[in-house]
Scaffold this motif. Structure first.
Motif, PDB file in Angstrom:
ATOM      1  N   CYS A   8      42.008  45.845  -6.491  1.00 10.73           N
ATOM      2  CA  CYS A   8      42.471  46.727  -5.427  1.00 10.73           C
ATOM      3  C   CYS A   8      43.636  46.136  -4.638  1.00 10.73           C
ATOM      4  O   CYS A   8      44.086  46.734  -3.681  1.00 10.73           O
ATOM      5  CB  CYS A   8      41.314  47.089  -4.500  1.00 10.73           C
ATOM      6  N   LYS A   9      44.103  44.965  -5.038  1.00 11.52           N
ATOM      7  CA  LYS A   9      45.280  44.336  -4.427  1.00 11.52           C
ATOM      8  C   LYS A   9      45.129  44.099  -2.931  1.00 11.52           C
ATOM      9  O   LYS A   9      46.053  44.273  -2.169  1.00 11.52           O
ATOM     10  CB  LYS A   9      46.536  45.168  -4.678  1.00 11.52           C
ATOM     11  N   ILE A  10      43.933  43.721  -2.518  1.00  9.25           N
ATOM     12  CA  ILE A  10      43.687  43.413  -1.111  1.00  9.25           C
ATOM     13  C   ILE A  10      43.645  41.901  -0.957  1.00  9.25           C
ATOM     14  O   ILE A  10      43.028  41.201  -1.747  1.00  9.25           O
ATOM     15  CB  ILE A  10      42.373  44.036  -0.624  1.00  9.25           C
ATOM     16  N   VAL A  11      44.293  41.404   0.067  1.00 10.33           N
ATOM     17  CA  VAL A  11      44.346  39.969   0.319  1.00 10.33           C
ATOM     18  C   VAL A  11      43.605  39.677   1.615  1.00 10.33           C
ATOM     19  O   VAL A  11      43.868  40.301   2.643  1.00 10.33           O
ATOM     20  CB  VAL A  11      45.814  39.496   0.433  1.00 10.33           C
ATOM     21  N   PHE A  12      42.655  38.741   1.550  1.00 10.64           N
ATOM     22  CA  PHE A  12      41.897  38.338   2.730  1.00 10.64           C
ATOM     23  C   PHE A  12      42.280  36.918   3.116  1.00 10.64           C
ATOM     24  O   PHE A  12      42.215  36.022   2.287  1.00 10.64           O
ATOM     25  CB  PHE A  12      40.384  38.350   2.448  1.00 10.64           C
ATOM     26  N   PRO A  13      42.670  36.694   4.367  1.00 13.21           N
ATOM     27  CA  PRO A  13      42.896  35.317   4.797  1.00 13.21           C
ATOM     28  C   PRO A  13      41.562  34.580   4.847  1.00 13.21           C
ATOM     29  O   PRO A  13      40.539  35.176   5.165  1.00 13.21           O
ATOM     30  CB  PRO A  13      43.498  35.468   6.197  1.00 13.21           C
ATOM     31  N   THR A  14      41.561  33.322   4.512  1.00 16.33           N
ATOM     32  CA  THR A  14      40.305  32.580   4.509  1.00 16.33           C
ATOM     33  C   THR A  14      39.912  32.096   5.901  1.00 16.33           C
ATOM     34  O   THR A  14      38.792  31.652   6.092  1.00 16.33           O
ATOM     35  CB  THR A  14      40.378  31.385   3.547  1.00 16.33           C
ATOM     36  N   GLU A  15      40.819  32.142   6.862  1.00 16.18           N
ATOM     37  CA  GLU A  15      40.428  31.784   8.217  1.00 16.18           C
ATOM     38  C   GLU A  15      39.625  32.924   8.834  1.00 16.18           C
ATOM     39  O   GLU A  15      39.543  34.007   8.284  1.00 16.18           O
ATOM     40  CB  GLU A  15      41.645  31.443   9.091  1.00 16.18           C
ATOM     41  N   SER A  16      39.056  32.694   9.963  1.00 15.77           N
ATOM     42  CA  SER A  16      38.186  33.666  10.622  1.00 15.77           C
ATOM     43  C   SER A  16      38.932  34.943  11.001  1.00 15.77           C
ATOM     44  O   SER A  16      40.087  34.920  11.396  1.00 15.77           O
ATOM     45  CB  SER A  16      37.607  33.042  11.891  1.00 15.77           C
ATOM     46  N   LEU A  17      38.240  36.056  10.854  1.00 20.28           N
ATOM     47  CA  LEU A  17      38.755  37.345  11.315  1.00 20.28           C
ATOM     48  C   LEU A  17      37.990  37.785  12.558  1.00 20.28           C
ATOM     49  O   LEU A  17      37.927  38.973  12.861  1.00 20.28           O
ATOM     50  CB  LEU A  17      38.614  38.392  10.209  1.00 20.28           C
ATOM     51  N   SER A  18      37.436  36.837  13.272  1.00 15.65           N
ATOM     52  CA  SER A  18      36.648  37.132  14.457  1.00 15.65           C
ATOM     53  C   SER A  18      37.447  37.966  15.446  1.00 15.65           C
ATOM     54  O   SER A  18      38.593  37.652  15.763  1.00 15.65           O
ATOM     55  CB  SER A  18      36.209  35.824  15.116  1.00 15.65           C
ATOM     56  N   GLY A  19      36.835  39.063  15.892  1.00 16.25           N
ATOM     57  CA  GLY A  19      37.480  39.923  16.863  1.00 16.25           C
ATOM     58  C   GLY A  19      38.327  41.035  16.265  1.00 16.25           C
ATOM     59  O   GLY A  19      38.760  41.919  16.976  1.00 16.25           O
ATOM     60  N   VAL A  20      38.559  40.985  14.959  1.00 13.32           N
ATOM     61  CA  VAL A  20      39.338  42.026  14.295  1.00 13.32           C
ATOM     62  C   VAL A  20      38.425  43.218  14.020  1.00 13.32           C
ATOM     63  O   VAL A  20      37.304  43.057  13.552  1.00 13.32           O
ATOM     64  CB  VAL A  20      39.937  41.498  12.969  1.00 13.32           C
ATOM     65  N   ASN A  21      38.893  44.426  14.323  1.00 16.91           N
ATOM     66  CA  ASN A  21      38.125  45.634  14.060  1.00 16.91           C
ATOM     67  C   ASN A  21      38.588  46.251  12.746  1.00 16.91           C
ATOM     68  O   ASN A  21      39.786  46.420  12.529  1.00 16.91           O
ATOM     69  CB  ASN A  21      38.308  46.648  15.188  1.00 16.91           C
ATOM     70  N   VAL A  22      37.622  46.585  11.868  1.00 14.95           N
ATOM     71  CA  VAL A  22      37.931  47.119  10.544  1.00 14.95           C
ATOM     72  C   VAL A  22      37.114  48.387  10.313  1.00 14.95           C
ATOM     73  O   VAL A  22      35.914  48.408  10.572  1.00 14.95           O
ATOM     74  CB  VAL A  22      37.588  46.077   9.450  1.00 14.95           C
ATOM     75  N   LEU A  23      37.762  49.437   9.814  1.00 16.73           N
ATOM     76  CA  LEU A  23      37.094  50.668   9.424  1.00 16.73           C
ATOM     77  C   LEU A  23      37.137  50.756   7.904  1.00 16.73           C
ATOM     78  O   LEU A  23      38.214  50.719   7.307  1.00 16.73           O
ATOM     79  CB  LEU A  23      37.801  51.884  10.032  1.00 16.73           C
ATOM     80  N   VAL A  24      35.954  50.871   7.273  1.00 18.61           N
ATOM     81  CA  VAL A  24      35.869  50.998   5.825  1.00 18.61           C
ATOM     82  C   VAL A  24      35.244  52.354   5.518  1.00 18.61           C
ATOM     83  O   VAL A  24      34.097  52.611   5.876  1.00 18.61           O
ATOM     84  CB  VAL A  24      35.023  49.869   5.195  1.00 18.61           C
ATOM     85  N   THR A  25      36.005  53.227   4.865  1.00 19.96           N
ATOM     86  CA  THR A  25      35.487  54.538   4.489  1.00 19.96           C
ATOM     87  C   THR A  25      34.948  54.479   3.067  1.00 19.96           C
ATOM     88  O   THR A  25      35.410  53.683   2.254  1.00 19.96           O
ATOM     89  CB  THR A  25      36.576  55.617   4.585  1.00 19.96           C
ATOM     90  N   GLY A  26      33.950  55.292   2.784  1.00 17.70           N
ATOM     91  CA  GLY A  26      33.346  55.295   1.448  1.00 17.70           C
ATOM     92  C   GLY A  26      32.555  54.041   1.167  1.00 17.70           C
ATOM     93  O   GLY A  26      32.441  53.596   0.023  1.00 17.70           O
ATOM     94  N   ALA A  27      31.975  53.458   2.204  1.00 16.48           N
ATOM     95  CA  ALA A  27      31.340  52.143   2.098  1.00 16.48           C
ATOM     96  C   ALA A  27      29.909  52.170   1.573  1.00 16.48           C
ATOM     97  O   ALA A  27      29.226  51.153   1.618  1.00 16.48           O
ATOM     98  CB  ALA A  27      31.368  51.448   3.459  1.00 16.48           C
ATOM     99  N   SER A  28      29.455  53.296   1.049  1.00 13.14           N
ATOM    100  CA  SER A  28      28.075  53.341   0.565  1.00 13.14           C
ATOM    101  C   SER A  28      27.918  52.758  -0.830  1.00 13.14           C
ATOM    102  O   SER A  28      26.797  52.533  -1.290  1.00 13.14           O
ATOM    103  CB  SER A  28      27.557  54.779   0.586  1.00 13.14           C
TER     104      SER A  28
END
Length: 67
Positions: A8-28
């Motif tokens: 899906c070509k998504i890149v996640f930083p390995t440092e903390s994402l603390s405090g970041v708000n994320v909306l994931v649709t279709g998450a079932s």
């Protein structure tokens, strides 16, 4: 350093994402479910949505238990 999900070509930083708000649709299910778990693992505040309420509740429980 980054984690790259090839399909899906998504890149996640390995440092903390603390405090970041994320909306994931279709998450079932599928990749969206796994993306929700990954963001939660890195400390983000995750909001999940999906059409299948029963399955979404199972994902919510797993998010709360694991992360």
């Amino acid at each position: 350093m980054y984690i790259i999900l090839e399909k899906c070509k998504i890149v996640f930083p390995t440092e903390s994402l603390s405090g970041v708000n994320v909306l994931v649709t279709g998450a079932s299910s599928g990749i969206e479910e796994q993306i929700a778990y990954t963001y939660a693992r890195y400390g983000a505040n995750v909001v999940i949505t999906a059409r299948r309420e029963d399955r979404l509740k199972q994902v919510e429980i797993q998010l709360c238990l694991k992360h």
